[in-house]
Design an enzyme around this catalytic site. Structure first.
Site, PDB file in Angstrom:
ATOM      1  N   TYR A 188       0.796  -1.135   0.067  1.00  0.00           N
ATOM      2  CA  TYR A 188      -0.135   0.017   0.081  1.00  0.00           C
ATOM      3  C   TYR A 188       0.899   1.177   0.135  1.00  0.00           C
ATOM      4  O   TYR A 188       1.911   1.417   0.686  1.00  0.00           O
ATOM      5  CB  TYR A 188      -1.014  -0.092   1.112  1.00  0.00           C
ATOM      6  CG  TYR A 188      -1.791   1.029   1.401  1.00  0.00           C
ATOM      7  CD1 TYR A 188      -2.336   1.549   0.195  1.00  0.00           C
ATOM      8  CD2 TYR A 188      -2.230   1.821   2.863  1.00  0.00           C
ATOM      9  CE1 TYR A 188      -3.224   2.798   0.474  1.00  0.00           C
ATOM     10  CE2 TYR A 188      -2.944   2.842   2.819  1.00  0.00           C
ATOM     11  CZ  TYR A 188      -3.432   3.310   1.832  1.00  0.00           C
ATOM     12  OH  TYR A 188      -4.240   4.433   1.917  1.00  0.00           O
ATOM     13  N   CYS A 189       0.657   2.110  -1.015  1.00  0.00           N
ATOM     14  CA  CYS A 189       1.108   3.432  -1.062  1.00  0.00           C
ATOM     15  C   CYS A 189       2.794   3.048  -1.243  1.00  0.00           C
ATOM     16  O   CYS A 189       3.077   2.323  -2.085  1.00  0.00           O
ATOM     17  CB  CYS A 189       1.077   4.276   0.381  1.00  0.00           C
ATOM     18  SG  CYS A 189       1.521   5.976   0.232  1.00  0.00           S
ATOM     19  N   LEU A 190       3.680   3.816  -0.096  1.00  0.00           N
ATOM     20  CA  LEU A 190       5.216   3.526  -0.523  1.00  0.00           C
ATOM     21  C   LEU A 190       5.461   2.112  -0.096  1.00  0.00           C
ATOM     22  O   LEU A 190       6.376   1.715  -0.690  1.00  0.00           O
ATOM     23  CB  LEU A 190       5.925   4.509   0.339  1.00  0.00           C
ATOM     24  CG  LEU A 190       6.130   5.930  -0.301  1.00  0.00           C
ATOM     25  CD1 LEU A 190       6.596   6.879   0.982  1.00  0.00           C
ATOM     26  CD2 LEU A 190       6.823   5.975  -1.367  1.00  0.00           C
TER      27      LEU A 190
END
Length: 582
Positions: A313-315
């Site tokens: 998720y995300c970075l």
């Protein structure tokens, strides 16, 4: 010959670093040099563009005519003793309350909106201006205009004035109390009002599980099975290290982790440590080795002989993409699929967040982090707030301090306030390698000292972007299509960076688009993709669960929690200790 000692840093460099660190603190980590360069670039090129200036003058006269015509219609209605039915030349959601149609507030808000439109035109399409500078000037102009919007002032906001008259000023008294409470909490470094109702392990992050691994960077949580049989391939979730992991395990009704467990999956999730000054030298290599790789080793030891559905998720998704490319390069085939949620792999067009990332800005942050050892969460949160200043700042200030309406707390708000710090080395590396240099998409990003290529990934990919994402714009996320020839199932869902992912079944007004490009399939531009892929109503979670089932084996008996004989003892109950660190 004796080994040469490394040359000590020059005194002038130490002096400059101290000055730049102080400058960073004084300027709230916003580089004045970048701002000055952007304004100078724009202003000098505008001065040398008589055609553009003539066009802006023409627009100003046109707007003056529109405003005069609108004013005449309004005055005519007043003379006839009727409410004006004149249609305002410019419409905006901030001024849709009917009270804004009354004199003189209609003139105020129309003047403001026309001025806003004029500045939008003035700060774009100026010959010769660097695109980054153009975007920075436009962003700064928008921030200043938002600050002085008539909707933000007591004397020029008819909604607030009416409420004050109706309540005899009680709303302002409540607002003053809210303001004093917020200031007190800020000084005492306490969470916002209502956040105490959502405590990790008590109200949120309550899906049952055990901590089965702890090192200096992560705790690994294995969740207790909720079904008699489970799909044999486990899921390993890699959240972003700039946030607490429980965005994916909020309240029981909207927990993605709980949903997966109830769908018959064995779920593991990384919980990152909240770093402090002692962790200043943790870099991307440590986040790869002590983070993802340590967790993957534990998962494959606890569930032996099974491949893993890796989910980032995300970075955390960006880190996972780097790890997957390194595994493909090195012949490590322990992954069954790659699942990326709002995760960028190409940072050439990262959206408005790029306004805060250039050489001057990064150098200023590096000087500050060299002094503190980390980047504090408030700085990152402030940048995100500026990207959506009306929704996250001004509307809240007006609602709470002028209208006296405090929004009821919710789990997502409490999680957003429970932020984390970032080690100096890691933060500087990912800003430079990913954002500034775009090393990952260009095949230069190192893992174990050797560059990785996303083109090596042959795993099936499930990739999610969100329509209103200001952190990882979906068109940037979509670029994975031309970085890797593998099979990619792309989902575009309603909502923003967080709310689009926390999208449980049953939530109203949710929709998504889904399309699978086969391995080696032709490229479809994002605009064409969005225009041609059918829209489906509801949450995308069931579609993902179905996608995983198609790539999983027949259900079997759940594995044990931990593997003591392999060094993975149960160390305590979920959510563990790291998530509680402040």
């Amino acid at each position: 010959m004796p080994e040469e000692k490394p040359e000590a840093a020059a005194p002038w460099k130490a002096l400059d670093a101290s000055v730049h660190a102080a400058l960073s603190h004084a300027c709230l980590s916003i580089s004045p040099h970048s701002a000055l360069l952007a304004w100078a670039d724009w202003a000098t090129h505008l001065a040398a563009s008589p055609g553009k200036r003539l066009e802006l003058a023409r627009l100003a006269f046109e707007q003056a005519g529109q405003l005069q015509a609108y004013l005449c219609e309004c005055v005519a209605g007043l003379h006839e003793g009727e409410e004006s039915t004149a249609s305002p030349p410019v419409d905006d959601r901030r001024f849709r309350d009917p009270t804004w149609d009354h004199w003189p507030f209609n003139l105020l808000h129309q003047s403001f909106l026309m001025q806003q439109r004029w500045w939008e035109e003035a700060t774009r399409d100026v010959w010769g201006v660097d695109p980054h500078h153009e975007h920075a000037v436009a962003f700064a102009a928008r921030q200043w205009l938002d600050m002085f919007s008539p909707g933000n002032l007591l004397s020029t906001n008819p909604v607030v004035l009416k409420r004050s008259l109706d309540e005899g000023g009680a709303n302002l008294a409540r607002g003053l109390g809210y303001l004093l409470d917020d200031l007190t909490r800020q000084v005492a470094r306490l969470p916002p009002a209502g956040a105490e109702q959502f405590v990790a392990g008590r109200d949120v992050a309550v899906t049952p599980g055990k901590v089965v691994l702890r090192n200096r960077l992560i705790e690994l949580i294995q969740y207790t099975p909720a079904t008699d049989e489970v799909h044999p391939e486990p899921i390993l979730v890699v959240p972003a290290w700039i946030m607490k992991y429980y965005i994916l395990d909020l309240s029981p009704h909207n927990s993605l982790v709980r949903y997966l467990v109830e769908q018959g999956y064995t779920v593991f999730c990384i919980s990152w440590k909240n770093p402090d000054a002692d962790d200043r030298d943790l870099g991307m290599d440590e986040y790869l080795d002590l983070g993802f790789r340590a967790a993957l080793d534990a998962v494959t030891a606890i569930v032996p002989g099974r491949k893993v559905h890796a989910t980032g998720y995300c970075l955390g998704g960006t880190l996972l993409a780097i790890a997957a490319a390194a595994m493909a390069r090195d012949g490590d085939d322990r992954l069954a699929s790659l699942n990326l949620f709002t995760a960028q792999t190409d940072f050439s067009e990262p959206g408005e967040l790029a306004l805060f990332i250039d050489e001057s800005e990064v150098a200023l942050l590096e000087a500050q982090m060299a002094d503190t050892g980390y980047l504090c969460a408030e700085q990152m949160g402030g940048a995100f707030m500026m990207l959506r200043s009306y929704d996250l700042l001004w509307s809240r200030l007006v609602g709470e301090y002028l209208l006296g309406e405090r929004r009821p707390p919710n789990d997502l708000m409490a999680w957003n306030a429970d932020a984390t710090r970032m080690p100096a080395k890691m933060h500087a590396q990912y800003l430079r390698r990913l954002f500034l240099d775009d090393d990952l998409s260009e095949g230069r990003h190192p893992a174990d000292g050797r560059p990785v290529s996303l083109g090596d990934i042959k795993l099936p990919v499930f990739c999610v972007g969100t329509v209103a994402d200001h952190v990882a714009p979906w068109r940037s996320v979509y670029k994975l299509h031309y970085l890797s020839p593998t099979e990619i199932t792309f989902v575009l869902t309603s909502g923003g960076h967080n709310a689009g992912i926390v999208s449980e079944p049953g939530r109203p007004r949710r929709q998504y688009q889904l399309h699978t490009r086969p391995a080696g399939g032709g490229y479809i531009a994002p605009e064409e993709w969005q225009a041609t892929v059918p829209v489906q109503q509801g949450s995308w979670w069931p579609a993902w669960a179905a996608w995983l089932r198609q790539r999983s084996g027949a259900p079997a008996k759940p594995p044990r929690l931990g593997a003591p004989t392999k060094g993975y003892k149960v160390l305590g109950d979920a959510p563990g200790e790291y998530v509680k660190e402040k």
